[in-house]
Design an enzyme around this catalytic site. Structure first.
Site, PDB file in Angstrom:
ATOM      1  N   ASP A 103      36.349  20.439  18.500  1.00 26.19           N
ATOM      2  CA  ASP A 103      36.544  20.640  16.997  1.00 26.19           C
ATOM      3  C   ASP A 103      36.055  19.291  16.095  1.00 26.19           C
ATOM      4  O   ASP A 103      34.794  19.351  15.906  1.00 26.19           O
ATOM      5  CB  ASP A 103      37.946  20.944  16.717  1.00 26.19           C
ATOM      6  N   ARG A 165      48.222  31.806  25.092  1.00 24.78           N
ATOM      7  CA  ARG A 165      47.258  31.147  26.143  1.00 24.78           C
ATOM      8  C   ARG A 165      46.995  32.403  27.096  1.00 24.78           C
ATOM      9  O   ARG A 165      45.708  32.245  27.964  1.00 24.78           O
ATOM     10  CB  ARG A 165      48.053  30.260  26.737  1.00 24.78           C
TER      11      ARG A 165
HETATM   12  P1  5GP Z   1      39.218  17.794  18.195  1.00 35.02           P
HETATM   13  O1  5GP Z   1      39.864  16.239  18.665  1.00 35.02           O
HETATM   14  O2  5GP Z   1      37.891  17.867  18.571  1.00 35.02           O
HETATM   15  O3  5GP Z   1      39.510  17.881  16.689  1.00 35.02           O
HETATM   16  O4  5GP Z   1      40.240  18.556  18.784  1.00 35.02           O
HETATM   17  C1  5GP Z   1      40.098  19.042  20.167  1.00 35.02           C
HETATM   18  C2  5GP Z   1      41.437  19.847  20.560  1.00 35.02           C
HETATM   19  O5  5GP Z   1      42.340  20.583  19.468  1.00 35.02           O
HETATM   20  C3  5GP Z   1      41.158  20.864  21.373  1.00 35.02           C
HETATM   21  O6  5GP Z   1      41.074  20.366  22.857  1.00 35.02           O
HETATM   22  C4  5GP Z   1      42.298  21.784  21.327  1.00 35.02           C
HETATM   23  O7  5GP Z   1      43.193  21.577  22.014  1.00 35.02           O
HETATM   24  C5  5GP Z   1      42.598  21.780  19.862  1.00 35.02           C
HETATM   25  N1  5GP Z   1      41.989  22.698  18.807  1.00 35.02           N
HETATM   26  C6  5GP Z   1      40.939  22.546  17.991  1.00 35.02           C
HETATM   27  N2  5GP Z   1      40.650  23.610  17.362  1.00 35.02           N
HETATM   28  C7  5GP Z   1      41.333  24.505  18.025  1.00 35.02           C
HETATM   29  C8  5GP Z   1      41.307  26.133  17.855  1.00 35.02           C
HETATM   30  O8  5GP Z   1      40.411  26.730  17.053  1.00 35.02           O
HETATM   31  N3  5GP Z   1      42.084  26.811  18.459  1.00 35.02           N
HETATM   32  C9  5GP Z   1      43.024  26.034  19.421  1.00 35.02           C
HETATM   33  N4  5GP Z   1      43.832  26.804  19.893  1.00 35.02           N
HETATM   34  N5  5GP Z   1      42.954  24.666  19.555  1.00 35.02           N
HETATM   35  C10 5GP Z   1      42.154  24.042  19.119  1.00 35.02           C
END
Ligand code: 5GP
Ligand code: MG
Length: 175
Positions: A103, A165
């Protein structure tokens, strides 16, 4: 079909199955003659990783790491911690990290830096999904399943407050 009215299917189980087969053949080609260590990032990657390893047809090892930055929120706090460390020494190993989604990129950027310091022979990254519209840290993904729009997705391992999940399709929560 999705049995929860607030959820809409974004990626069907058939599309996921095809992507898993494609990713497995890319990974198999690149790791011929090696015995990679696949590191699943808990909890979101466990369904994907379970399917992926059964299509790889390679000798491999698995381990898991748990990181925390989100708590029960939909947004990252920006601070990442290792909550459950690896059980395996990765020095000299061919390491492939398996994620559910990138993300902002903050979590995986932290993890790749953390692992690189432990001197693996190689370090690559496979993610089931990528949400590039929200990126804050540039990340290169070696093996990618799907690019997804700026929506909160659940299912196939991904949760919302520990729910959903178990859904076989990837769905998004309607606003
Ligand atoms: P980042 O550090 O890249 O912002 O976030 C990574 C983590 O955030 C992912 O491994 C996941 O656990 C969670 N995450 C980010 N976007 C989503 C989403 O759209 N749905 C879900 N369920 N988890 C997300
Ligand atoms: Mg994750």
């Amino acid at each position: 079909m999705c049995c929860f009215p607030q959820l809409k299917v974004l990626i069907t189980r058939e599309e996921i199955g095809k992507a898993v087969t494609r990713l497995a053949s890319e990974i198999r080609r690149d790791y011929q003659g090696k015995r990679p260590l696949l590191i699943g990032v808990l909890k979101g990657s466990f369904v994907f990783m379970a399917d992926l390893i059964r299509h790889l047809d390679l000798s491999l090892e698995v381990d898991f790491i748990k990181l925390s930055s989100y708590g029960a929120a939909k947004e990252t706090s920006g601070k990442v911690r290792v909550v459950q460390p690896l059980k395996t020494a990765i020095k000299g190993r061919d390491v492939l990290v398996i994620e559910d989604i990138v993300d902002t990129g903050i979590t995986i950027s932290f993890l790749l830096d953390y692992l690189r310091k432990k001197k693996p022979a190689s370090l690559k990254f496979c993610s089931l999904t990528d949400k590039p519209s929200r990126r804050q840290v540039p990340i290169s993904i070696d093996y990618l399943g799907f690019t997804v729009p700026n929506k909160f997705i659940v299912g196939y391992g991904l949760d919302f407050n520990e729910e959903f999940r178990y859904l076989p399709d990837i769905c998004f929560v309607e606003d």
